[in-house]
Design a protein around this motif. Structure first.
Motif, mmCIF file in Angstrom:
data_model
loop_
_atom_site.group_PDB
_atom_site.id
_atom_site.type_symbol
_atom_site.label_atom_id
_atom_site.label_comp_id
_atom_site.label_asym_id
_atom_site.label_seq_id
_atom_site.Cartn_x
_atom_site.Cartn_y
_atom_site.Cartn_z
ATOM 1 N N UNK A 15 -3.308 -48.120 -14.733
ATOM 2 C CA UNK A 15 -2.976 -47.786 -16.553
ATOM 3 C C UNK A 15 -2.304 -46.502 -15.435
ATOM 4 N N UNK A 16 -1.452 -46.030 -16.932
ATOM 5 C CA UNK A 16 -0.522 -44.931 -16.774
ATOM 6 C C UNK A 16 -0.204 -44.318 -17.792
ATOM 7 N N UNK A 17 -0.656 -42.903 -17.293
ATOM 8 C CA UNK A 17 -0.199 -42.273 -18.796
ATOM 9 C C UNK A 17 1.219 -41.320 -18.852
ATOM 10 N N UNK A 18 2.043 -41.675 -20.421
ATOM 11 C CA UNK A 18 2.444 -41.378 -20.890
ATOM 12 C C UNK A 18 2.623 -40.200 -21.260
ATOM 13 N N UNK A 19 3.168 -39.835 -20.933
ATOM 14 C CA UNK A 19 3.753 -37.889 -21.454
ATOM 15 C C UNK A 19 3.948 -37.409 -21.882
ATOM 16 N N UNK A 20 3.791 -36.314 -22.893
ATOM 17 C CA UNK A 20 5.431 -35.834 -23.995
ATOM 18 C C UNK A 20 4.799 -34.418 -24.030
ATOM 19 N N UNK A 21 4.661 -34.066 -23.089
ATOM 20 C CA UNK A 21 4.367 -32.171 -23.508
ATOM 21 C C UNK A 21 5.447 -31.288 -23.459
ATOM 22 N N UNK A 22 5.855 -30.180 -24.197
ATOM 23 C CA UNK A 22 6.485 -28.566 -24.383
ATOM 24 C C UNK A 22 6.730 -28.243 -22.841
ATOM 25 N N UNK A 23 5.123 -27.929 -22.315
ATOM 26 C CA UNK A 23 4.846 -27.100 -21.103
ATOM 27 C C UNK A 23 4.412 -27.610 -20.149
ATOM 28 N N UNK A 24 4.886 -26.969 -19.642
ATOM 29 C CA UNK A 24 4.555 -26.979 -17.728
ATOM 30 C C UNK A 24 2.685 -27.094 -17.616
ATOM 31 N N UNK A 25 2.243 -25.967 -18.057
ATOM 32 C CA UNK A 25 0.371 -24.930 -18.201
ATOM 33 C C UNK A 25 0.347 -26.878 -18.297
ATOM 34 N N UNK A 29 -2.251 -29.300 -17.304
ATOM 35 C CA UNK A 29 -4.069 -30.294 -17.785
ATOM 36 C C UNK A 29 -4.102 -31.092 -17.690
ATOM 37 N N UNK A 30 -2.815 -32.405 -18.389
ATOM 38 C CA UNK A 30 -2.922 -33.853 -18.550
ATOM 39 C C UNK A 30 -3.437 -34.556 -17.117
ATOM 40 N N UNK A 31 -2.583 -33.597 -16.081
ATOM 41 C CA UNK A 31 -2.434 -34.559 -15.111
ATOM 42 C C UNK A 31 -3.818 -34.399 -14.037
ATOM 43 N N UNK A 32 -4.257 -33.200 -14.031
ATOM 44 C CA UNK A 32 -5.913 -33.071 -13.709
ATOM 45 C C UNK A 32 -6.851 -33.895 -14.728
ATOM 46 N N UNK A 33 -6.490 -33.904 -15.546
ATOM 47 C CA UNK A 33 -8.264 -34.509 -16.179
ATOM 48 C C UNK A 33 -7.399 -36.270 -16.074
ATOM 49 N N UNK A 55 7.503 -32.405 -13.980
ATOM 50 C CA UNK A 55 7.605 -33.724 -13.097
ATOM 51 C C UNK A 55 7.373 -32.586 -11.931
ATOM 52 N N UNK A 56 8.859 -31.628 -11.625
ATOM 53 C CA UNK A 56 8.421 -31.033 -10.044
ATOM 54 C C UNK A 56 7.473 -29.600 -9.955
ATOM 55 N N UNK A 61 2.082 -29.096 -7.578
ATOM 56 C CA UNK A 61 0.401 -28.696 -7.195
ATOM 57 C C UNK A 61 -0.429 -30.193 -6.948
ATOM 58 N N UNK A 62 -0.220 -31.032 -6.716
ATOM 59 C CA UNK A 62 -0.889 -31.704 -6.948
ATOM 60 C C UNK A 62 -0.579 -32.964 -5.824
ATOM 61 N N UNK A 63 0.847 -32.650 -4.575
ATOM 62 C CA UNK A 63 1.587 -33.113 -3.631
ATOM 63 C C UNK A 63 1.537 -35.228 -4.132
ATOM 64 N N UNK A 64 0.901 -35.432 -2.826
ATOM 65 C CA UNK A 64 0.442 -36.984 -2.942
ATOM 66 C C UNK A 64 -0.607 -37.210 -4.048
ATOM 67 N N UNK A 65 -1.652 -36.102 -4.317
ATOM 68 C CA UNK A 65 -2.945 -37.439 -4.979
ATOM 69 C C UNK A 65 -2.190 -37.613 -6.732
#
Length: 212
Positions: A15-25, A29-33, A55-56, A61-65
């Motif tokens: 599974x893959x999350x397809x993310x479109x977001x205007x802010x890094x924050x 938040x999406x990545x953590x969820x 992406x950067x 924040x999460x490295x290879x996680x």
């Protein structure tokens, strides 16, 4: 992380999350969820100009996680910029030989969007790691995978569009290597995303287990 390791992670997660977001924050938040729910692959769409920064930041924040890649990459110039920002894979709605060559040069998995068997075979011949069944997955549903894999069983399929909790099991049963999700893994609070990710993880794991 080697190309083969990235491909294996994508296939294993399924599974893959397809993310479109205007802010890094919000991206974090999406990545953590997603991570908390067991989905560790994210595509950050280049439909927004800050995709590279997102992406950067997620990588820092999460490295290879997490395995974070770039989506909606239409050309080689954008692909190179994304790779420099830390994208571990490149996904596109179109097929570009120039992008395929560049990704091969830097050993980055490439998943171009294709709509015909001829396109798909040509993409695999020049090194595509997955074929993104887009936008035809929306119209044909899970049966599309059987149509493609009957003549070409080794065709690696990444499907996005039209995949829900109700039909996810069907996509997996047909042999889809990875399923992309938009709203289920990007809308709502981080906790709500986690709950959806857990449901997706459970369906994939249970379906795969039953297929063994």
């Amino acid at each position: 992380m080697f190309k083969t390791d990235i491909i294996t992670r994508i296939e294993k997660t399924g599974a893959m999350a397809i993310v479109r977001t205007e802010t890094i924050e919000r991206g974090i938040e999406i990545a953590q969820g997603c991570l908390n729910g067991g989905v560790d692959v994210l595509e950050i769409s280049y439909t927004l100009p800050n995709a590279g920064e997102v992406i950067e930041a997620i990588n820092q924040k999460f490295n290879d996680q997490l395995v974070v890649g770039a989506g909606t990459v239409l050309d080689a110039e954008t692909a190179r910029l994304a790779i420099l920002k830390g994208a571990k894979f490149i996904i596109a709605p179109n097929f570009s030989k120039e992008v395929a060559r560049l990704c091969n040069r830097y050993q980055i998995p490439y998943a171009p969007g294709c709509t015909t068997i001829t396109e798909m075979v040509e993409a695999v011949e020049v090194g595509a790691s997955f074929i993104k069944a887009f936008p035809i997955s929306n119209f044909y549903g899970p049966e599309l995978v059987s149509v493609l894999k009957t003549p070409i069983p080794v065709m690696p399929i990444l499907a996005s569009g039209g995949i829900t909790l109700d039909n996810l099991s069907d996509w997996i049963k047909k042999g889809t290597e990875c399923c992309g999700f938009g709203g289920l893994l990007t809308k709502g609070t981080s906790e709500e995303i986690t709950e959806n990710a857990k449901k997706i993880r459970a369906i994939i794991d249970e379906t795969r287990s039953a297929m063994k």
